[in-house]
Motif scaffolding. Structure first.
Motif, PDB file in Angstrom:
ATOM      1  N   GLN A  38       7.456  -1.022  -7.782  1.00 16.93           N
ATOM      2  CA  GLN A  38       7.898  -0.070  -6.758  1.00 16.93           C
ATOM      3  C   GLN A  38       6.678   0.663  -6.232  1.00 16.93           C
ATOM      4  O   GLN A  38       5.761   0.977  -6.982  1.00 16.93           O
ATOM      5  CB  GLN A  38       8.884   0.920  -7.379  1.00 16.93           C
ATOM      6  CG  GLN A  38       9.522   1.868  -6.415  1.00 16.93           C
ATOM      7  CD  GLN A  38      10.664   2.641  -7.076  1.00 16.93           C
ATOM      8  OE1 GLN A  38      11.206   2.231  -8.089  1.00 16.93           O
ATOM      9  NE2 GLN A  38      11.018   3.760  -6.481  1.00 16.93           N
ATOM     10  N   PHE A  39       6.698   0.952  -4.930  1.00 14.89           N
ATOM     11  CA  PHE A  39       5.597   1.683  -4.313  1.00 14.89           C
ATOM     12  C   PHE A  39       6.188   2.442  -3.132  1.00 14.89           C
ATOM     13  O   PHE A  39       6.330   1.918  -2.040  1.00 14.89           O
ATOM     14  CB  PHE A  39       4.516   0.708  -3.846  1.00 14.89           C
ATOM     15  CG  PHE A  39       3.174   1.345  -3.557  1.00 14.89           C
ATOM     16  CD1 PHE A  39       3.047   2.380  -2.649  1.00 14.89           C
ATOM     17  CD2 PHE A  39       2.040   0.871  -4.175  1.00 14.89           C
ATOM     18  CE1 PHE A  39       1.816   2.942  -2.364  1.00 14.89           C
ATOM     19  CE2 PHE A  39       0.789   1.408  -3.899  1.00 14.89           C
ATOM     20  CZ  PHE A  39       0.680   2.452  -3.000  1.00 14.89           C
ATOM     21  N   ASP A  40       6.581   3.689  -3.377  1.00 14.99           N
ATOM     22  CA  ASP A  40       7.212   4.515  -2.351  1.00 14.99           C
ATOM     23  C   ASP A  40       6.216   5.481  -1.739  1.00 14.99           C
ATOM     24  O   ASP A  40       5.396   6.069  -2.454  1.00 14.99           O
ATOM     25  CB  ASP A  40       8.369   5.323  -2.953  1.00 14.99           C
ATOM     26  CG  ASP A  40       9.478   4.451  -3.494  1.00 14.99           C
ATOM     27  OD1 ASP A  40       9.670   3.336  -2.971  1.00 14.99           O
ATOM     28  OD2 ASP A  40      10.151   4.889  -4.439  1.00 14.99           O
ATOM     29  N   ILE A  41       6.325   5.667  -0.439  1.00 16.82           N
ATOM     30  CA  ILE A  41       5.506   6.610   0.319  1.00 16.82           C
ATOM     31  C   ILE A  41       6.461   7.673   0.843  1.00 16.82           C
ATOM     32  O   ILE A  41       7.372   7.364   1.616  1.00 16.82           O
ATOM     33  CB  ILE A  41       4.790   5.912   1.480  1.00 16.82           C
ATOM     34  CG1 ILE A  41       3.952   4.750   0.961  1.00 16.82           C
ATOM     35  CG2 ILE A  41       3.942   6.908   2.269  1.00 16.82           C
ATOM     36  CD1 ILE A  41       3.554   3.759   2.027  1.00 16.82           C
ATOM     37  N   LEU A  42       6.260   8.904   0.424  1.00 15.60           N
ATOM     38  CA  LEU A  42       7.220   9.955   0.717  1.00 15.60           C
ATOM     39  C   LEU A  42       6.554  11.183   1.349  1.00 15.60           C
ATOM     40  O   LEU A  42       5.414  11.505   1.052  1.00 15.60           O
ATOM     41  CB  LEU A  42       7.928  10.382  -0.574  1.00 15.60           C
ATOM     42  CG  LEU A  42       8.570   9.240  -1.370  1.00 15.60           C
ATOM     43  CD1 LEU A  42       8.865   9.682  -2.785  1.00 15.60           C
ATOM     44  CD2 LEU A  42       9.819   8.767  -0.674  1.00 15.60           C
ATOM     45  N   GLN A  43       7.329  11.837   2.221  1.00 15.69           N
ATOM     46  CA  GLN A  43       6.945  13.120   2.793  1.00 15.69           C
ATOM     47  C   GLN A  43       8.100  14.082   2.550  1.00 15.69           C
ATOM     48  O   GLN A  43       9.262  13.667   2.486  1.00 15.69           O
ATOM     49  CB  GLN A  43       6.655  12.988   4.283  1.00 15.69           C
ATOM     50  CG  GLN A  43       5.410  12.167   4.564  1.00 15.69           C
ATOM     51  CD  GLN A  43       5.245  11.865   6.037  1.00 15.69           C
ATOM     52  OE1 GLN A  43       5.970  11.045   6.565  1.00 15.69           O
ATOM     53  NE2 GLN A  43       4.301  12.534   6.677  1.00 15.69           N
ATOM     54  N   ASP A  44       7.809  15.350   2.433  1.00 13.96           N
ATOM     55  CA  ASP A  44       8.805  16.358   2.104  1.00 13.96           C
ATOM     56  C   ASP A  44       9.603  16.762   3.350  1.00 13.96           C
ATOM     57  O   ASP A  44       9.061  17.413   4.242  1.00 13.96           O
ATOM     58  CB  ASP A  44       8.106  17.583   1.516  1.00 13.96           C
ATOM     59  CG  ASP A  44       9.056  18.651   1.019  1.00 13.96           C
ATOM     60  OD1 ASP A  44      10.281  18.529   1.237  1.00 13.96           O
ATOM     61  OD2 ASP A  44       8.566  19.614   0.411  1.00 13.96           O
ATOM     62  N   PHE A  55       3.210  11.874  -0.699  1.00 10.81           N
ATOM     63  CA  PHE A  55       3.426  11.643  -2.124  1.00 10.81           C
ATOM     64  C   PHE A  55       3.710  10.159  -2.338  1.00 10.81           C
ATOM     65  O   PHE A  55       4.536   9.580  -1.628  1.00 10.81           O
ATOM     66  CB  PHE A  55       4.615  12.480  -2.620  1.00 10.81           C
ATOM     67  CG  PHE A  55       4.955  12.254  -4.063  1.00 10.81           C
ATOM     68  CD1 PHE A  55       4.180  12.814  -5.070  1.00 10.81           C
ATOM     69  CD2 PHE A  55       6.054  11.492  -4.418  1.00 10.81           C
ATOM     70  CE1 PHE A  55       4.503  12.609  -6.405  1.00 10.81           C
ATOM     71  CE2 PHE A  55       6.382  11.284  -5.752  1.00 10.81           C
ATOM     72  CZ  PHE A  55       5.599  11.850  -6.750  1.00 10.81           C
ATOM     73  N   LEU A  56       3.018   9.555  -3.286  1.00  9.60           N
ATOM     74  CA  LEU A  56       3.269   8.162  -3.664  1.00  9.60           C
ATOM     75  C   LEU A  56       3.914   8.124  -5.034  1.00  9.60           C
ATOM     76  O   LEU A  56       3.514   8.855  -5.942  1.00  9.60           O
ATOM     77  CB  LEU A  56       1.964   7.356  -3.731  1.00  9.60           C
ATOM     78  CG  LEU A  56       1.051   7.350  -2.523  1.00  9.60           C
ATOM     79  CD1 LEU A  56      -0.160   6.453  -2.791  1.00  9.60           C
ATOM     80  CD2 LEU A  56       1.779   6.920  -1.281  1.00  9.60           C
ATOM     81  N   TYR A  57       4.913   7.255  -5.165  1.00  5.11           N
ATOM     82  CA  TYR A  57       5.550   7.004  -6.450  1.00  5.11           C
ATOM     83  C   TYR A  57       5.489   5.500  -6.675  1.00  5.11           C
ATOM     84  O   TYR A  57       6.073   4.721  -5.918  1.00  5.11           O
ATOM     85  CB  TYR A  57       7.003   7.483  -6.443  1.00  5.11           C
ATOM     86  CG  TYR A  57       7.711   7.241  -7.749  1.00  5.11           C
ATOM     87  CD1 TYR A  57       7.455   8.047  -8.855  1.00  5.11           C
ATOM     88  CD2 TYR A  57       8.621   6.201  -7.884  1.00  5.11           C
ATOM     89  CE1 TYR A  57       8.102   7.817 -10.069  1.00  5.11           C
ATOM     90  CE2 TYR A  57       9.272   5.973  -9.090  1.00  5.11           C
ATOM     91  CZ  TYR A  57       9.003   6.788 -10.176  1.00  5.11           C
ATOM     92  OH  TYR A  57       9.641   6.553 -11.366  1.00  5.11           O
ATOM     93  N   GLU A  58       4.759   5.098  -7.723  1.00  4.04           N
ATOM     94  CA  GLU A  58       4.530   3.687  -7.999  1.00  4.04           C
ATOM     95  C   GLU A  58       4.964   3.371  -9.429  1.00  4.04           C
ATOM     96  O   GLU A  58       4.721   4.168 -10.331  1.00  4.04           O
ATOM     97  CB  GLU A  58       3.040   3.357  -7.848  1.00  4.04           C
ATOM     98  CG  GLU A  58       2.453   3.796  -6.512  1.00  4.04           C
ATOM     99  CD  GLU A  58       0.941   3.717  -6.475  1.00  4.04           C
ATOM    100  OE1 GLU A  58       0.370   2.703  -6.942  1.00  4.04           O
ATOM    101  OE2 GLU A  58       0.308   4.672  -5.986  1.00  4.04           O
ATOM    102  N   LEU A  59       5.577   2.214  -9.619  1.00  2.00           N
ATOM    103  CA  LEU A  59       5.961   1.760 -10.959  1.00  2.00           C
ATOM    104  C   LEU A  59       5.261   0.446 -11.285  1.00  2.00           C
ATOM    105  O   LEU A  59       5.296  -0.500 -10.483  1.00  2.00           O
ATOM    106  CB  LEU A  59       7.471   1.538 -11.053  1.00  2.00           C
ATOM    107  CG  LEU A  59       8.352   2.777 -11.059  1.00  2.00           C
ATOM    108  CD1 LEU A  59       9.822   2.366 -11.092  1.00  2.00           C
ATOM    109  CD2 LEU A  59       8.026   3.676 -12.239  1.00  2.00           C
TER     110      LEU A  59
END
Length: 95
Positions: A38-44, A55-59
């Motif tokens: 997983q590799f998510d690119i997020l903004q608030d 913000f990146l969330y990677e698994l």
């Protein structure tokens, strides 16, 4: 399984370019790295007046898979292209 959490603050004048190259890095990571799940690119959405915080969330399977990611050509390309766009960056590894 490990999670990688990355906080970026980008130069506002380069936000669109940064989002484009990080999206390419994310897509290639998930498509081409066996250990990347997983590799998510997020903004608030609660903070739309400051879209430069990314913000990146990677698994990944494990630390070895993350280390392979950091050696991949798409990561190295992203890292070089974004170096002048990033004002700050922090990386956390969670297990």
């Amino acid at each position: 399984m490990i999670a990688i959490c990355v906080d970026f603050e980008t130069d506002p004048t380069n936000l669109d370019a940064f989002l484009s190259i990080i999206q390419k890095n994310a897509s290639e990571s998930v498509a081409n790295e066996v250990g990347c799940h997983q590799f998510d690119i997020l903004q608030d959405p609660q903070n739309p007046q400051n879209p430069t915080k990314i913000f990146l969330y990677e698994l990944y399977d494990d630390v070895a898979a993350f280390n392979l990611h950091k050696q991949s050509s798409h990561y190295l390309e992203f890292n070089k292209a974004s170096s002048e766009m990033v004002m700050s960056k922090s990386v956390r590894l969670l297990q």
